[in-house]
Scaffold this active site. Structure first.
Site, PDB file in Angstrom:
ATOM      1  CG  HIS A  95      -1.669  -1.075   1.621  1.00 42.58           C
ATOM      2  ND1 HIS A  95      -1.181  -2.188   2.241  1.00 42.58           N
ATOM      3  CD2 HIS A  95      -3.000  -1.280   1.464  1.00 42.58           C
ATOM      4  CE1 HIS A  95      -2.161  -3.043   2.441  1.00 42.58           C
ATOM      5  NE2 HIS A  95      -3.281  -2.526   1.979  1.00 42.58           N
TER       6      HIS A  95
ATOM      7  CG  ASP B 151       1.845  -1.009   3.343  1.00 41.93           C
ATOM      8  OD1 ASP B 151       1.056  -0.668   4.227  1.00 41.93           O
ATOM      9  OD2 ASP B 151       1.596  -1.862   2.469  1.00 41.93           O
TER      10      ASP B 151
END
Ligand code: XLS
Ligand code: CA
Ligand code: CA
Length: 438
Positions: A100, A103
Site C-alpha cells: 500500500h 506502507d
C-alpha cells in the site's frame, strides 16, 4: 548497505530429509511440475505491510517485534524498510512484493507532502528493483487507516473524502505503473456500513463504481496494462462490506460495466469470514473468468476473525493450486502471502520460518494438485456425474431445444425418476488421501 538479518543466509532447497529449519524442504524453485517450474507457477509475493510494518500490535496489547531497523526518523525508517524488504526477498528467493502507498512512505501533513515522501521512497524501491530483478506484483492505496476514511472512501457520504480517495488512488496508480506492477488492488476496508439507518446503499455503490471507472480511465491513459482487482471481504473492520464475496463482486462488476478491466484477488481468510471455503471462492472466480491473484493465508476457526496466519494446511493449498492449474495458471497475478507471524513469534528469524512454512505448504499443494489432475479419477467421477446432460433429454436442455411444454410431456411419459446415483463423498475423500500418500 547494512545487513538487517545478520546470521541468516540464503534459504535454499535442501529436500524433505533436511533438519535445517532455515531451508525449503519442498519448494525447489527450478523443479518442473505440470510443465512449468515451481517458481513460474507460484509467482510468490511478500506483503510489505505485514512483513516490514506489523509489529504484533493487537486490540489488547502493544507490539512485540522490533521493526525499527535502527532508524532515526520516519523517512529514514522508510528507507531502511525498503532495504530490509529487498534483503528478505533476496535471502528467501521470493520474486515479487505487494504494498500500500502508506506502507512504504509516511503520510505527510498534506497530500502534496505525502506524495513527495512517496516519490522519495519509490526512487529507493526502483533502484533496489533494478539491482535485484525483483518485481512488483500489485500496488494499492491505503484508504482505511486515516480517520478521514471513517465513513468510507469511495462510499463516503462526504464528497471531499471521495475526492481525497481519488487523488490518493491516482498517485498509487502512477507509482504502480512506474514500478511495472501488473495488478492494482481495491480492498474496500471501509467501503460498507455500520448501520443502514444512516446509509444510502444504492448511492454508495454507484459512487464506488464511479471511482473505479475513474481509476480504469486514468490507469489506461498512463499505460497501466495489467488487471484491476477487487479483493472481496465480507466484514472487519466494518459490520458489512460491499465486496462481500466473489459472487457479490461479480454482480457489481457486471452491473457497472467493469468486467474486462477487473478480476478478483481472492484471500483465503476472507473466504472463510464470508462463510465459504477458500476453494469455493477460487472455483467461483475461475468459472467466471475472474481469477486474478491470490492472497494466501489462513484464519483460525476458533478465533473467527481475520488473523492472516501463514497457511500450512496441505489440503487447502492443494485445493487452491487445483483451481490455479485448472485456470491455466496466473497471468497478471500471483500468490501473495498476506500473512504475518503470530504475536508470540517475534524474533527476526520468525519472519523466515513463517514464509518457509507457507511456501513449503504451497509447494506440496502444487504437487498434490498436479497428482489429482494426472490421476484423473476425481475429474472423471465428476464428468460421469453429469453424463445425463450429454445425450437425450439432457442434451436438449443444454442446447435450449426444449422448454417447459416439452419437459412436462417428457416427465409425464417417464413416470418417476428411475435412478439417482450416490454422490460418493466418503469414497472421494478417501481417494484424495490415497492420491496424496500414493
Ligand atoms: C485486509 C486486506 C488488505 C488487502 C490490501 O484484510 O487483506 O491487506 O489485501 O489492502
Ligand atoms: Ca488481503
Ligand atoms: Ca486478511
Amino acid at each position: 548497505m547494512s545487513e538487517y538479518f545478520k546470521g541468516i543466509g540464503n534459504i535454499s532447497y535442501e529436500g524433505s530429509k533436511s533438519d535445517n529449519p532455515l531451508s525449503y524442504k519442498y519448494y525447489n524453485p527450478e523443479e518442473v511440475v505440470a510443465g512449468k517450474t515451481m517458481r513460474d507457477h507460484f509467482k510468490f509475493g511478500l506483503s510489505y505491510w505485514h512483513t516490514l510494518c506489523a509489529e504484533g500490535v493487537d486490540m489488547f496489547g502493544e507490539g512485540t517485534a522490533d521493526k525499527s531497523f535502527g532508524a532515526a526518523c520516519a523517512m529514514d525508517h522508510a528507507k531502511h524498510k525498503v532495504h530490509a524488504c529487498f534483503e528478505l526477498l533476496g535471502k528467501m528467493d521470493i520474486d515479487y512484493f505487494c504494498f500500500h502507498d502508506r506502507d512504504v512512505a509516511p503520510e505527510g501533513a498534506t497530500l502534496a507532502e505525502s506524495n513527495k515522501n512517496l516519490d522519495i521512497i519509490v526512487d529507493e524501491i526502483e533502484g533496489a528493483m533494478k539491482q535485484s530483478g525483483k518485481k512488483l506484483l500489485w500496488g494499492t492505496a491505503n484508504l482505511f487507516s486515516n480517520k478521514r476514511f471513517v465513513h468510507g472512501a469511495g462510499t463516503a457520504p462526504n464528497a471531499d473524502v471521495f475526492a481525497y480517495a481519488a487523488a490518493q488512488i491516482k498517485k498509487a496508480l502512477e507509482v504502480t505503473v512506474r514500478l511495472g506492477g501488473t495488478g492494482y488492488t481495491f480492498w474496500g476496508g471501509r467501503e460498507g456500513y455500520e448501520t443502514l439507518l444512516n446509509t444510502k446503499m444504492g448511492f454508495e455503490l454507484d459512487n464506488m463504481a464511479r471511482l473505479m471507472h475513474m481509476a480504469v480511465e486514468y490507469g489506461r491513459k498512463i499505460g497501466f496494462t495489467g488487471d484491476f482487482y477487487i479483493e472481496p471481504k465480507p466484514k472487519e473492520p466494518m459490520k458489512h462490506q460491499y465486496d462481500f464475496d466473489a459472487a457479490t463482486a461479480h454482480a457489481f462488476l457486471q452491473k457497472y460495466g467493469l468486467m474486462g478491466d477487473f478480476k478478483l484477488n481472492i484471500e483465503a481468510n476472507h473466504a472463510t469470514l464470508a462463510g465459504h471455503s477458500f476453494q469455493h471462492e477460487l472455483m467461483y472466480a475461475r468459472e467466471n473468468g475472474l481469477l486474478g491473484s491470490i492472497d494466501a493465508n489462513t484464519g483460525d476457526l476458533l478465533l473467527g476473525w481475520d488473523t492472516d496466519q501463514f497457511p500450512t494446511s496441505i489440503y487447502e493449498a492443494a485445493f487452491c493450486m487445483l483451481e490455479v492449474l485448472k485456470a491455466g495458471g496466473f497471468t497478471t497475478g500471483g500468490l501473495n502471502f498476506d500473512a504475518k507471524a503470530r504475536r508470540g513469534s517475534f524474533d527476526p528469524e520468525d519472519i523466515f520460518l513463517s514464509y518457509i512454512s507457507g511456501i513449503d505448504a504451497y509447494a506440496l499443494g502444487l504437487k498434490i494438485a498436479a497428482k489429482i489432475i494426472e490421476d484423473g479419477r476425481i475429474d472423471k467421477f465428476v464428468e460421469d456425474r453429469y453424463a445425463s446432460y450429454k445425450t437425450g433429454i439432457g442434451a436438449d436442455i443444454v442446447s435450449g431445444k426444449v422448454g417447459f411444454v416439452e419437459l412436462e410431456k417428457y416427465a409425464i411419459e417417464m413416470g418417476e425418476v428411475a435412478t439417482n446415483k450416490s454422490g460418493r463423498q466418503e469414497y472421494l475423500e478417501s481417494l484424495l488421501n490415497q492420491i496424496i500418500i500414493g
